[in-house]
Design a protein around this motif. Structure first.
Motif, PDB file in Angstrom:
ATOM      1  N   SER A  74      -5.324   0.974  -8.248  1.00  0.00           N
ATOM      2  CA  SER A  74      -4.473   0.045  -8.364  1.00  0.00           C
ATOM      3  C   SER A  74      -3.424   0.294  -9.212  1.00  0.00           C
ATOM      4  O   SER A  74      -3.696   1.167 -10.257  1.00  0.00           O
ATOM      5  N   ASP A 110       2.361  -5.350  -7.104  1.00  0.00           N
ATOM      6  CA  ASP A 110       1.071  -4.766  -7.170  1.00  0.00           C
ATOM      7  C   ASP A 110       0.874  -3.780  -6.017  1.00  0.00           C
ATOM      8  O   ASP A 110       1.347  -3.938  -4.924  1.00  0.00           O
ATOM      9  N   LYS A 116      -1.529  -0.772  -4.094  1.00  0.00           N
ATOM     10  CA  LYS A 116      -2.804  -0.245  -3.551  1.00  0.00           C
ATOM     11  C   LYS A 116      -2.768   1.081  -3.321  1.00  0.00           C
ATOM     12  O   LYS A 116      -1.784   1.429  -2.426  1.00  0.00           O
ATOM     13  N   THR A 148       0.861  -1.167  -0.088  1.00  0.00           N
ATOM     14  CA  THR A 148      -0.084   0.091   0.027  1.00  0.00           C
ATOM     15  C   THR A 148       0.879   1.087  -0.063  1.00  0.00           C
ATOM     16  O   THR A 148       1.780   1.396   0.666  1.00  0.00           O
ATOM     17  N   LYS A 158       0.724  -1.183 -10.760  1.00  0.00           N
ATOM     18  CA  LYS A 158       1.685  -2.680 -10.902  1.00  0.00           C
ATOM     19  C   LYS A 158       2.713  -2.112 -11.602  1.00  0.00           C
ATOM     20  O   LYS A 158       2.923  -1.290 -12.546  1.00  0.00           O
TER      21      LYS A 158
END
Length: 104
Positions: free
Chosen positions: A79, A99, A101, A2, A81
């Motif tokens: 999102s 990934d 967030k 995150t 990435k």
């Protein structure tokens, strides 16, 4: 992982040390695919070695290393990435998808 929107966040730290915990060289880290909603940076700077819970001689040693940072576009929430590539022992090359967030 995150990350806060627009805030530079450390996503990877790595150091390459010998058996006496002395600097050998900077580990290679390549950005294979940049994030669509932000940017990544690969910087050479001091890191604290973390063996991930294994009891290793150089655990918690401060050494020169590589840090990868992710920063989203200001105001972006959602999102994202990117893909990293790093060589490992015995000539193996590892690619990993990070990934992210992104929150306010």
């Amino acid at each position: 992982m995150t990350a806060r929107s627009g805030v530079r966040t450390s996503v990877l730290q790595n150091a390459h040390l010998n058996g006496d915990c002395k600097f050998i060289d900077y580990p290679s880290v390549d950005i294979v695919e940049q994030p669509k909603h932000g940017r990544t940076e690969v910087l050479h700077q001091p890191v604290v070695v973390d063996s991930g819970g294994k009891k290793m001689k150089c655990d918690k040693v401060k050494a020169d290393g590589v840090v990868v940072y992710y920063t989203s576009q200001p105001g972006y929430v959602g999102s994202d990435k990117f893909i990293l590539r790093t060589p490992e022992e015995r000539g193996r090359i590892v690619e990993g998808v990070a990934d992210v967030k992104v929150v306010k």
